[in-house]
Design a protein around this motif. Structure first.
Motif, short mmCIF file in Angstrom:
data_model
loop_
_atom_site.label_atom_id
_atom_site.label_comp_id
_atom_site.label_asym_id
_atom_site.label_seq_id
_atom_site.Cartn_x
_atom_site.Cartn_y
_atom_site.Cartn_z
N CYS A 231 0.79 -1.60 -0.24
CA CYS A 231 0.03 0.15 -0.02
C CYS A 231 0.92 0.89 -0.16
CB CYS A 231 -1.10 -0.05 1.19
SG CYS A 231 0.20 -0.20 2.91
N ARG A 232 1.94 0.91 0.83
CA ARG A 232 2.45 2.18 0.81
C ARG A 232 4.66 1.76 0.09
NH1 ARG A 232 2.96 7.34 4.89
NH2 ARG A 232 0.51 6.22 4.83
N VAL A 233 4.81 2.70 -1.01
CA VAL A 233 5.95 1.75 -1.88
C VAL A 233 6.45 2.61 -2.28
CG1 VAL A 233 6.86 0.56 -3.72
CG2 VAL A 233 4.91 -0.34 -2.99
N LYS A 234 7.99 2.81 -1.72
CA LYS A 234 8.99 4.08 -1.94
C LYS A 234 9.73 3.58 -3.30
CE LYS A 234 11.80 7.15 0.05
NZ LYS A 234 12.99 7.35 1.22
N LEU A 235 10.10 4.95 -4.26
CA LEU A 235 10.81 3.75 -5.18
C LEU A 235 12.16 4.49 -5.56
CD1 LEU A 235 8.30 4.20 -8.67
CD2 LEU A 235 9.16 1.51 -7.15
N LEU A 236 13.31 3.79 -5.25
CA LEU A 236 14.60 4.49 -5.01
C LEU A 236 14.96 4.10 -6.60
CD1 LEU A 236 15.41 1.93 -2.46
CD2 LEU A 236 15.23 4.12 -1.54
N GLY A 237 15.97 5.15 -6.74
CA GLY A 237 16.46 5.50 -8.23
C GLY A 237 17.55 4.00 -8.48
N ILE A 238 18.03 4.34 -9.40
CA ILE A 238 18.65 2.95 -10.28
C ILE A 238 20.13 3.13 -9.92
CG2 ILE A 238 19.71 2.16 -12.86
CD1 ILE A 238 17.11 3.06 -13.73
N SER A 239 20.78 2.41 -8.54
CA SER A 239 21.49 1.68 -8.56
C SER A 239 22.33 1.01 -10.17
CB SER A 239 21.58 0.76 -7.33
OG SER A 239 21.51 -0.53 -8.36
N LYS A 240 24.05 1.05 -9.19
CA LYS A 240 24.71 0.33 -9.86
C LYS A 240 25.20 -0.98 -9.53
CE LYS A 240 25.01 3.68 -12.83
NZ LYS A 240 24.51 3.69 -14.51
N ARG A 241 24.09 -1.41 -8.73
CA ARG A 241 25.03 -2.90 -8.11
C ARG A 241 24.96 -4.75 -9.40
NH1 ARG A 241 20.10 -3.92 -2.87
NH2 ARG A 241 21.41 -5.86 -3.21
N GLY A 242 25.36 -4.60 -8.42
CA GLY A 242 25.43 -6.32 -9.53
C GLY A 242 26.67 -6.11 -10.42
N ASP A 243 26.53 -7.36 -11.35
CA ASP A 243 27.52 -6.87 -12.52
C ASP A 243 27.36 -5.65 -13.46
OD1 ASP A 243 29.83 -7.94 -13.80
OD2 ASP A 243 28.97 -10.28 -14.52
N PRO A 244 28.15 -4.80 -13.60
CA PRO A 244 27.81 -3.99 -15.03
C PRO A 244 28.15 -4.77 -16.45
CG PRO A 244 30.11 -4.04 -13.78
CD PRO A 244 29.25 -4.35 -13.06
N TYR A 245 29.02 -5.52 -16.56
CA TYR A 245 29.10 -6.52 -17.76
C TYR A 245 27.99 -7.26 -18.37
CZ TYR A 245 31.48 -9.41 -21.43
OH TYR A 245 30.92 -10.43 -22.29
N LEU A 246 26.84 -8.06 -16.87
CA LEU A 246 26.01 -8.08 -17.38
C LEU A 246 25.36 -8.32 -17.72
CD1 LEU A 246 24.19 -11.52 -17.17
CD2 LEU A 246 23.69 -11.02 -14.85
N ARG A 247 24.60 -6.75 -17.22
CA ARG A 247 24.40 -5.63 -17.23
C ARG A 247 24.07 -4.88 -18.61
NH1 ARG A 247 24.41 -3.34 -12.75
NH2 ARG A 247 26.08 -1.45 -13.59
N THR A 248 24.88 -5.45 -19.05
CA THR A 248 25.50 -4.63 -20.12
C THR A 248 25.03 -5.69 -21.47
OG1 THR A 248 27.48 -3.04 -19.27
CG2 THR A 248 27.24 -3.66 -22.19
N LEU A 249 25.89 -7.31 -21.16
CA LEU A 249 25.28 -7.90 -21.91
C LEU A 249 23.91 -8.06 -22.32
CD1 LEU A 249 27.87 -10.59 -21.12
CD2 LEU A 249 27.39 -9.22 -23.87
N LEU A 250 22.39 -8.19 -20.98
CA LEU A 250 21.10 -8.46 -20.81
C LEU A 250 20.45 -6.83 -21.65
CD1 LEU A 250 20.56 -9.42 -17.57
CD2 LEU A 250 20.48 -10.22 -20.04
N ILE A 251 21.33 -5.41 -21.99
CA ILE A 251 20.65 -4.25 -22.46
C ILE A 251 20.73 -4.64 -24.07
CG2 ILE A 251 21.11 -1.89 -22.32
CD1 ILE A 251 21.60 -1.93 -19.68
#
Length: 67
Positions: A32-52
């Motif tokens: 009922c009350r959700v706070k959206l945080l910013g996009i973080s740089k967590r995780g593996d940047p190489y994996l994120r790049t491959l998925l994108i």
């Protein structure tokens, strides 16, 4: 992806996994009350790049097939 995440069952949903990778905003709170945080740089940047890049190539391929 298997090398980055040891146990995928530790995530409650796909959105939580995407937030772990840094693809979407992280959400904190109750339904009922959700706070959206910013996009973080967590995780593996190489994996994120491959998925994108993979998602972009699928979208470009589908666009060419429609023509």
């Amino acid at each position: 992806m298997v090398a980055t995440v040891a146990d995928a069952r530790s995530f409650r949903c796909g959105r939580e996994f995407a937030a772990f990778l840094g693809l979407v905003t992280a959400a904190v709170g109750h339904w009922c009350r959700v706070k959206l945080l910013g996009i973080s740089k967590r995780g593996d940047p190489y994996l994120r790049t491959l998925l994108i890049h993979g998602a972009r190539s699928v979208l470009l391929t589908q666009g060419r097939a429609d023509r």
